[in-house]
Enzyme design. Structure first.
Site, PDB file in Angstrom:
ATOM      1  N   ASP A  11      -3.733   3.291   6.598  1.00 54.13           N
ATOM      2  CA  ASP A  11      -4.867   4.190   6.451  1.00 54.13           C
ATOM      3  C   ASP A  11      -6.093   3.325   6.768  1.00 54.13           C
ATOM      4  OD1 ASP A  11      -6.498   6.421   5.460  1.00 54.13           O
ATOM      5  OD2 ASP A  11      -6.879   5.105   3.761  1.00 54.13           O
ATOM      6  N   MET A  12      -7.213   3.931   7.063  1.00 57.11           N
ATOM      7  CA  MET A  12      -8.391   3.137   7.416  1.00 57.11           C
ATOM      8  C   MET A  12      -9.413   3.087   6.286  1.00 57.11           C
ATOM      9  SD  MET A  12     -10.965   3.488  10.707  1.00 57.11           S
ATOM     10  CE  MET A  12     -11.869   4.894  10.071  1.00 57.11           C
ATOM     11  N   ASP A  13      -9.990   4.241   5.939  1.00 56.31           N
ATOM     12  CA  ASP A  13     -11.078   4.284   4.958  1.00 56.31           C
ATOM     13  C   ASP A  13     -10.572   3.920   3.568  1.00 56.31           C
ATOM     14  OD1 ASP A  13     -13.196   5.287   6.745  1.00 56.31           O
ATOM     15  OD2 ASP A  13     -11.903   7.056   6.878  1.00 56.31           O
TER      16      ASP A  13
END
Length: 188
Positions: A11-13
């Site tokens: 995942d990024m955020d």
């Protein structure tokens, strides 16, 4: 440490990039235009959701007739103005660096594809990933498995051979629904 997996999906955020405070600031800025507010805890519960779905939840809580896609577009515009000044990588980026060239890796995010690409490029991390899947790349979003299944497909790894790194309940549910192992980075 994660050598038993053939593919790593991040995942990024809130997982590899510390973007959450900026997301909340962008929401506050946009909602203030409409004399609306949404508490941080409610936003955190929606982490991993596409922006329009968060906008829809906010609009529904106010019983407003605003268009969620328009509100989401305003928030995304505000976010883009703020983000590049403030975004920093999180410690998990060390795992990304350790597996560069050793395992195929992807980013599966609730952010728009173009925003994810731009942020990763800005921080010099884009070349570490073989694929990026954003909210606008799939029809069904986290907690549905589509984001992570698309990541696995793009990196050429069977879902059961992937591990997902996530910081949100919806993302963990998505990883489980995809039949993938996961790491809840909030526990690291």
């Amino acid at each position: 440490m994660y050598d038993s997996y053939d593919g790593l999906i991040f995942d990024m955020d809130g997982t590899i990039l510390d973007t959450e405070p900026t997301h909340r600031k962008a929401w506050r800025t946009v909602l203030a235009r409409y004399d609306m507010r949404f508490d941080d805890l409610s936003l955190i519960k929606l982490n991993g959701s596409p922006t329009w779905r968060i906008a829809e939840a906010i609009i529904n809580s106010y019983q407003s007739s605003l268009d969620p896609h328009q509100l989401a577009a305003e928030k995304t515009a505000a976010l883009k103005e703020m983000l590049f000044d403030s975004v920093q990588p999180l410690p998990l980026v060390d795992v990304v660096k350790a597996y560069r060239g050793k395992r195929p890796m992807a980013v599966g995010t609730g952010s728009e594809h173009a925003v994810a690409e731009a942020l990763l490029q800005h921080l010099g991390l884009r070349d570490y990933f073989d694929a990026v899947v954003g909210a606008d790349d799939v029809k069904r979003h986290k907690p549905e498995p589509d984001t992570f299944l698309r990541c696995a497909e793009l990196i050429g790894v069977a879902p059961e051979r992937c591990i997902v790194f996530e910081d949100a309940d919806f993302g963990i549910q998505a990883a489980q629904a995809a039949g993938m192992a996961f790491v809840d980075v909030r526990r690291l």
